[in-house]
Each structure stands twice: as structure tokens, then as C-alpha cells.
Design a protein around this motif. Structure first.
Motif, PDB file in Angstrom:
ATOM      1  N   ASN A   9       0.860  -1.177   0.000  1.00 19.52           N
ATOM      2  CA  ASN A   9       0.000   0.000   0.000  1.00 19.52           C
ATOM      3  C   ASN A   9       0.901   1.233   0.000  1.00 19.52           C
ATOM      4  N   HIS A  97      -9.771   1.251   4.307  1.00 14.88           N
ATOM      5  CA  HIS A  97      -8.541   1.436   5.077  1.00 14.88           C
ATOM      6  C   HIS A  97      -8.840   2.395   6.230  1.00 14.88           C
ATOM      7  N   GLU A 169      -6.029  -4.853  10.203  1.00 14.52           N
ATOM      8  CA  GLU A 169      -4.980  -3.878  10.488  1.00 14.52           C
ATOM      9  C   GLU A 169      -5.309  -3.130  11.778  1.00 14.52           C
ATOM     10  N   GLY A 214       0.192  -3.716   9.613  1.00 17.09           N
ATOM     11  CA  GLY A 214       0.566  -2.906  10.781  1.00 17.09           C
ATOM     12  C   GLY A 214       2.038  -3.098  11.050  1.00 17.09           C
ATOM     13  N   SER A 215       2.860  -2.218  10.445  1.00 16.53           N
ATOM     14  CA  SER A 215       4.317  -2.249  10.657  1.00 16.53           C
ATOM     15  C   SER A 215       4.953  -3.605  10.324  1.00 16.53           C
ATOM     16  N   VAL A 216       4.428  -4.257   9.281  1.00 20.86           N
ATOM     17  CA  VAL A 216       5.109  -5.467   8.798  1.00 20.86           C
ATOM     18  C   VAL A 216       6.410  -5.029   8.141  1.00 20.86           C
ATOM     19  N   GLY A 237       4.674   1.311   4.938  1.00 21.45           N
ATOM     20  CA  GLY A 237       6.029   1.876   4.887  1.00 21.45           C
ATOM     21  C   GLY A 237       7.080   0.964   4.262  1.00 21.45           C
TER      22      GLY A 237
HETATM   23  C1  PEP Z   1      -1.167   0.219   6.046  1.00 23.00           C
HETATM   24  O1  PEP Z   1      -1.428   1.410   6.143  1.00 23.00           O
HETATM   25  O2  PEP Z   1      -1.908  -0.513   5.343  1.00 23.00           O
HETATM   26  C2  PEP Z   1      -0.032  -0.282   6.782  1.00 23.00           C
HETATM   27  C3  PEP Z   1      -0.072  -1.517   7.200  1.00 23.00           C
HETATM   28  O3  PEP Z   1       1.005   0.582   7.029  1.00 23.00           O
HETATM   29  P1  PEP Z   1       2.397   0.250   7.764  1.00 23.00           P
HETATM   30  O4  PEP Z   1       2.897  -1.054   7.188  1.00 23.00           O
HETATM   31  O5  PEP Z   1       3.282   1.402   7.423  1.00 23.00           O
HETATM   32  O6  PEP Z   1       2.102   0.123   9.211  1.00 23.00           O
END
Ligand code: PEP
Length: 254
Positions: A9, A97, A169, A214-216, A237
Motif C-alpha cells: 500500500n 482502510h 490492520e 501494521g508495521s510489517v 512503509g
Molecule cells: C497500512 O497502512 O496498510 C499499513 C499496514 O502501514 P504500515 O505497514 O506502514 O504500518
């Protein structure tokens, strides 16, 4: 076996030049995809032609939109219909989202309409759900997420629901560097699957891919994806960094 998916994403990031270079570098990277694995790039809408040009015809690689409008056409200035994305080769659309729920006030009923619109034209919704920190701290995340699913998806028939990809998420883990532990991810993914099983039957629930987001990152993806009810990830990210995303792709279960 359920599809195992690494979905990038990109959100509202990268210049055209940077997007071009990121896709080139990723394509030049060593990654292996088996027939039940897929990689999806949810790029800003304006870069879809670029992504189509680079990725079309590559096995198991797809392009996604980050949102669509629920109507088929009409006087909705600035909006894009699901059929318009399909007409340029984009058949996956992220819906609901948490950033869209929060900043654009997307409601469950609007998301129900969007999901139906995407399914109606034969495309695949990637439906996001997940709780804020206050709900996790209160320990009521299961019922919170269950309500999101019921309110937006349970009107869909069993033969259509298997075409929906779910992305769980937790909002407290998005872009924060905090990741759910693999146990926390497995626990709620199993709960989500049980919610679908109760409504549609176990056989249907077992076919639905449930991604964690989520911060994978490269360093935690293998452990999270190894959980039995985690079928890959939706990655923000880390999907903007070639080495990170390539490692995340390679962490998918085969
Ligand atoms: C997201 O927004 O779908 C997401 C998982 O972001 P991040 O991996 O940066 O936490």
C-alpha cells in the motif's frame, strides 16, 4: 490452499520517477512466487498506467486501487468508479482502510455499497478492518472487528464472499513501528475466520485470505506469516523499500 498475498500500500507517496524506479528495482530483485501466492501493488491512481505498463502479464502480480466510488458513474467530481479501474487492467481495490475511515469518514454502510460495487463487476475487494488502541486496551477488539465485518459484508452471498480478501490492520500498529505479536495476530485472525464460519460455514471461511497489516517489515514478516490463519500482509512503509518488500514477498507461506 488459500492464496498467500503480499500487498503493497503505497498510500500517497512517491513521485512518478520514484515509482518508476521502485518498480524497476523490485522486478530486478530475486523473488519467487508459487501458484498460490500473489503480490499486489496498490499504487496512487495516477500511477496506474505506469504500473500496468511495467507489471502487466507478470505471473501472480496484480495492481490495486486504494479506493473507489460506490456508484457506477455520474456527477461525483474527483471520484473513480470500480469499472473504470477494471477498464485499465486493475481488478483489486482496497476498501475501508482506517485512514479512509478516519479522514474521509467512510462508514460501514458506504463500505457495504463499495464492496458490492467492486464484486458486481468481478473485481476483488481488499476489505480492511481493525481496532483503535482504546479498544485493544479495553480488550474488546474481537467484537469491534466483528461489527465492522457484519455491518459491511454479511449481506454478500457465500459465492461472492470467497472473492473478498480481508486485511486485519490494528490502527495502533499502522505506521507506528508497533507490530501485533504473532500470537495476537493469530488470535484475532482465527476469530475473524470463526465469524465468517458462523455466518457462511467453515468451508467458505477456510477459503478467505486474511492478511495482517501494521508495521510489517522484513524482520517480522516470516514469523507473522507463519501463523496458520495469517495469509500474508498489507504493507505500508516497508513496501516503499526494495529490499524490505522483496524479503516480505519471500516470507509468504508457499
Ligand atoms: C497500512 O497502512 O496498510 C499499513 C499496514 O502501514 P504500515 O505497514 O506502514 O504500518
Amino acid at each position: 490452499m488459500r492464496k498467500q498475498i503480499a500487498a503493497a500500500n503505497w498510500k500517497m507517496n512517491l513521485s512518478h520517477h520514484e515509482a518508476d524506479s521502485l518498480l524497476d528495482q523490485l522486478l530486478a530483485t530475486e523473488y519467487h512466487l508459487s501458484s498460490n501466492q500473489a503480490v499486489i501493488f496498490a499504487v496512487p491512481a495516477i500511477y496506474i498506467p505506469l504500473a500496468v505498463q511495467k507489471l502487466n502479464g507478470k505471473p501472480n502480480i496484480f495492481i490495486a486501487a486504494q479506493n473507489c466510488h460506490q456508484k457506477a458513474n455520474g456527477a461525483y467530481t474527483g471520484e473513480i468508479a470500480a469499472s473504470m479501474f477494471a477498464s485499465v487492467g486493475v481488478h483489486h481495490i482496497i476498501l475501508g482502510h482506517s485512514e479512509r475511515r478516519e479522514y474521509f469518514a467512510e462508514s460501514d454502510s458506504e463500505l457495504a455499497e463499495k464492496t458490492e460495487a467492486v464484486l458486481a463487476i468481478g473485481s476483488t475487494p481488499i476489505f480492511c478492518c481493525g481496532e483503535p488502541l482504546s479498544i485493544r486496551e479495553a480488550g474488546t477488539q474481537n467484537s469491534f472487528v466483528e461489527a465492522q465485518l457484519k455491518n459491511a459484508l454479511f449481506q454478500i452471498s457465500a459465492d461472492q464472499i470467497v472473492k473478498v480478501v480481508i486485511a486485519y490492520e490494528p490502527i495502533w500498529a499502522i505506521g507506528t513501528g508497533k507490530t501485533a505479536t504473532s500470537e495476537q495476530a493469530q488470535e484475532i485472525h482465527a476469530y475473524i475466520r470463526s465469524v465468517f464460519a458462523a455466518h457462511y460455514g467453515q468451508n467458505i471461511a477456510d477459503q478467505i485470505s486474511i492478511l495482517y497489516g501494521g508495521s510489517v517489515k522484513a524482520s517480522n514478516s516470516k514469523e507473522i506469516f507463519s501463523q496458520p490463519d495469517v495469509d500474508g500482509g498489507l504493507v505500508g512503509g516497508a513496501s516503499l523499500i526494495v529490499t524490505e518488500f522483496a524479503a516480505i514477498i519471500n516470507a509468504l507461506k508457499s
